[in-house]
Every structure is written in structure tokens, then in C-alpha cells.
Design an enzyme around this catalytic site. Sequence first.
Site, PDB file in Angstrom:
ATOM      1  N   ASN A 167      -3.030   0.332  -3.698  1.00  0.00           N
ATOM      2  CA  ASN A 167      -3.009  -0.811  -2.806  1.00  0.00           C
ATOM      3  C   ASN A 167      -3.264  -2.052  -3.650  1.00  0.00           C
ATOM      4  O   ASN A 167      -4.201  -2.071  -4.453  1.00  0.00           O
ATOM      5  CB  ASN A 167      -4.085  -0.688  -1.721  1.00  0.00           C
ATOM      6  CG  ASN A 167      -4.181  -1.944  -0.864  1.00  0.00           C
ATOM      7  OD1 ASN A 167      -4.839  -2.908  -1.223  1.00  0.00           O
ATOM      8  ND2 ASN A 167      -3.509  -1.916   0.277  1.00  0.00           N
ATOM      9  N   HIS A 172      -2.587   7.175  -4.573  1.00  0.00           N
ATOM     10  CA  HIS A 172      -2.688   6.035  -3.666  1.00  0.00           C
ATOM     11  C   HIS A 172      -2.748   4.761  -4.501  1.00  0.00           C
ATOM     12  O   HIS A 172      -3.366   4.738  -5.566  1.00  0.00           O
ATOM     13  CB  HIS A 172      -3.973   6.152  -2.828  1.00  0.00           C
ATOM     14  CG  HIS A 172      -4.491   4.839  -2.313  1.00  0.00           C
ATOM     15  ND1 HIS A 172      -5.472   4.123  -2.988  1.00  0.00           N
ATOM     16  CD2 HIS A 172      -4.169   4.110  -1.222  1.00  0.00           C
ATOM     17  CE1 HIS A 172      -5.734   3.021  -2.318  1.00  0.00           C
ATOM     18  NE2 HIS A 172      -4.963   2.982  -1.251  1.00  0.00           N
ATOM     19  N   ARG A 222      -3.364  -6.406  -3.027  1.00  0.00           N
ATOM     20  CA  ARG A 222      -3.356  -7.328  -1.906  1.00  0.00           C
ATOM     21  C   ARG A 222      -3.850  -8.714  -2.332  1.00  0.00           C
ATOM     22  O   ARG A 222      -4.540  -8.865  -3.348  1.00  0.00           O
ATOM     23  CB  ARG A 222      -4.234  -6.791  -0.781  1.00  0.00           C
ATOM     24  CG  ARG A 222      -5.653  -6.490  -1.229  1.00  0.00           C
ATOM     25  CD  ARG A 222      -6.425  -5.669  -0.201  1.00  0.00           C
ATOM     26  NE  ARG A 222      -7.764  -5.360  -0.675  1.00  0.00           N
ATOM     27  CZ  ARG A 222      -8.082  -4.290  -1.394  1.00  0.00           C
ATOM     28  NH1 ARG A 222      -7.151  -3.415  -1.723  1.00  0.00           N
ATOM     29  NH2 ARG A 222      -9.331  -4.075  -1.777  1.00  0.00           N
ATOM     30  N   GLY A 271      -4.834  -5.981  14.155  1.00  0.00           N
ATOM     31  CA  GLY A 271      -3.681  -5.803  15.025  1.00  0.00           C
ATOM     32  C   GLY A 271      -2.417  -5.436  14.288  1.00  0.00           C
ATOM     33  O   GLY A 271      -1.311  -5.707  14.764  1.00  0.00           O
ATOM     34  N   GLY A 272      -2.549  -4.792  13.132  1.00  0.00           N
ATOM     35  CA  GLY A 272      -1.374  -4.333  12.392  1.00  0.00           C
ATOM     36  C   GLY A 272      -0.686  -3.180  13.102  1.00  0.00           C
ATOM     37  O   GLY A 272      -1.185  -2.639  14.099  1.00  0.00           O
ATOM     38  N   SER A 299       0.852  -1.181   0.000  1.00  0.00           N
ATOM     39  CA  SER A 299       0.000   0.000   0.000  1.00  0.00           C
ATOM     40  C   SER A 299       0.888   1.231   0.000  1.00  0.00           C
ATOM     41  O   SER A 299       1.903   1.268   0.707  1.00  0.00           O
ATOM     42  CB  SER A 299      -0.914   0.002   1.225  1.00  0.00           C
ATOM     43  OG  SER A 299      -1.799   1.098   1.193  1.00  0.00           O
ATOM     44  N   HIS A 339      -5.810   7.959 -16.730  1.00  0.00           N
ATOM     45  CA  HIS A 339      -6.803   6.933 -17.028  1.00  0.00           C
ATOM     46  C   HIS A 339      -6.419   6.093 -18.238  1.00  0.00           C
ATOM     47  O   HIS A 339      -6.805   4.917 -18.311  1.00  0.00           O
ATOM     48  CB  HIS A 339      -8.177   7.569 -17.205  1.00  0.00           C
ATOM     49  CG  HIS A 339      -8.894   7.766 -15.905  1.00  0.00           C
ATOM     50  ND1 HIS A 339      -9.602   6.754 -15.299  1.00  0.00           N
ATOM     51  CD2 HIS A 339      -8.957   8.831 -15.068  1.00  0.00           C
ATOM     52  CE1 HIS A 339     -10.100   7.203 -14.155  1.00  0.00           C
ATOM     53  NE2 HIS A 339      -9.733   8.456 -13.990  1.00  0.00           N
TER      54      HIS A 339
END
Length: 305
Positions: free
Chosen positions: A111, A109, A113, A261-262, A95, A148
Amino acid sequence: MPDREDTAAVRSYLLALQDRITAAVEVEDGAERFREDIWERPEGGGGRSRVLAGGAVFEQAGVGFSHVFGPGLPPSATLHRPDLAGRGFQALGVSLVFHPQNPYVPTTHMNIRFFIAEKEGEAPVWWFGGGFDLTPYYGFEEDAVHWHRVAREACTPFGPEVYPRYKKQCDEYFFLRHRQEPRGIGGIFFDDLNEWGFERCFELQRSVGDHLLAAYLPIVRRRKDTPYGERERDFQLYRRGRYVEFNLVWDRGTLFGLQSGGRTESILMSLPPLVRWRYDWHPEPGTPEARLYEEFLRPRDWAEG
């Protein structure tokens, strides 16, 4: 090669992508380098966070890799998929968010995953997700068209319907519902991708990751030396407030990171270092600031020019 989930290949690609992007950004900035933090998650896994601050071009640029795992997915991941509750999981991703110094350079930005949820005696459930989007403060048509078109190029090998679908999903996702306003001019966004089999879906993820620099750096080079004053800086800080609002109110990735919990510092490195809010402010009609709202923060097929 059999079409099976290869988590090691995904990890290797994401780490190399982080290396490529941070190296290119350091060259573009020319003044500062990334600080690296290696972190571990007590419940399992960890990551590698890199942040460049106070540069000549970038006020803050963060590129984070994480690979976390555990016995159960957090609520944000099972809200729409209750069938995944109770499965062990792995989540890998890169990210990034780049906040420029110059208000004429947009924020970007990205990301990408990969999730896999497993349970003994049952087939794994996996999917890819991600994308990239652009948030200008001052709009330029040639920048939006370039952005784009590169996004479309990333999708073209996978079928003519892919870019329009992912563009629409991006427009819908990066939308501040409490303001009825898009965050920027969008890009592409996909989630829950597994319909083509692992290898083909992984190819799409790599194509998206590999096109980010080609989409963004030409815009940076075109705008980074544009003269600006306090008025432009003030508007940039005001519009950054929208970025903060989206990330803290609507962004599923932020919620997943916090619930799983990152490392908090790594999750929140996407936030801009400086930001400003003003009560009930509206730009004066006919100004460049008003033009952003009137011409750029509206749905449009930018790739067609």
C-alpha cells in the site's frame, strides 16, 4: 521546480503503477486477466479496482487505486492527530494483495498513499505512507533474504538509517497483538512522512512502489511449480485466517476505507477467497509447518543473510 504539494503528479504516478503491476501479474499468471471496476464515492472522489480470480498462479489478486476527498477526515485518521479535525482532505493510494494458488508461494501486500488536509487560511498538512510485506506459508531462507534485500535497495538512496527504521516499523505494525504473533516476515512500512519536503518524500514513495515486482516475482517464479497436496493446502487456508484477523481487527487502512465511505468490495478485496479456522491447533514439532513458526515468524535481520 518549487517544493510544493503536487497531487496531480501523485495521482498520475499511482495510476501508471497500477497499470504496470496488473500487466506484469497477468503475464506471470498466464491464464486469467483482471476485471476492472470504476467506482464513485458519493461524498467525493472514487477509484479503479482490478481483480484477477481463479488464475493459474493467483487464486485472487487485487490491485486498487483510489482518490477520495471530503470536508472532514474520518475518526481513524484523526485519532492520533486531533489537530486535523475539521479540515477538508484528499487521500490517494494504490493498495494490492496477491493470494497465490500454490501454498509454497507467499502472499504479498503493498500500500502506498498520500494524504493532504487543508483549511482556509492555514498551511496544508500532508504526508506519505505505505510499504510492502510478505506472508509465507512455508518458509525459505533465500526468499526471505531476497525480499528484504530488495526492500533495502528501495530505501538505500535515502540514507542508511531508513531501511532499519522502516523494517522495524513494519515488524511492529503487521503484528497480531491478540495472538502475539507477526503476520509474516515483514518488509518495510512508513507513515506520516513529510520531514524531507514533498519532492524527496514523493521519491521515496515511488522507490517503494517501483521495487515491489522485483521483490516478489522472482519468488513466485521459484515456487509456483512446487508440487503440493492437501496437507499443504490445508495449512495455507489455516494461515490465511491470520491474514483475515489482521485486516479486520488491526489494519488502519481497512478502517479508514470503511469509515470514509469507500467502496466496500474494493476495500475487502484484500481478503482471501478461501480460508479455514481450527480450534486451538498447533503444528507437530519437527514439521515444515512448525518451522514457519520457529524460524520465520520471529524478528531477524534478513537482509544480512
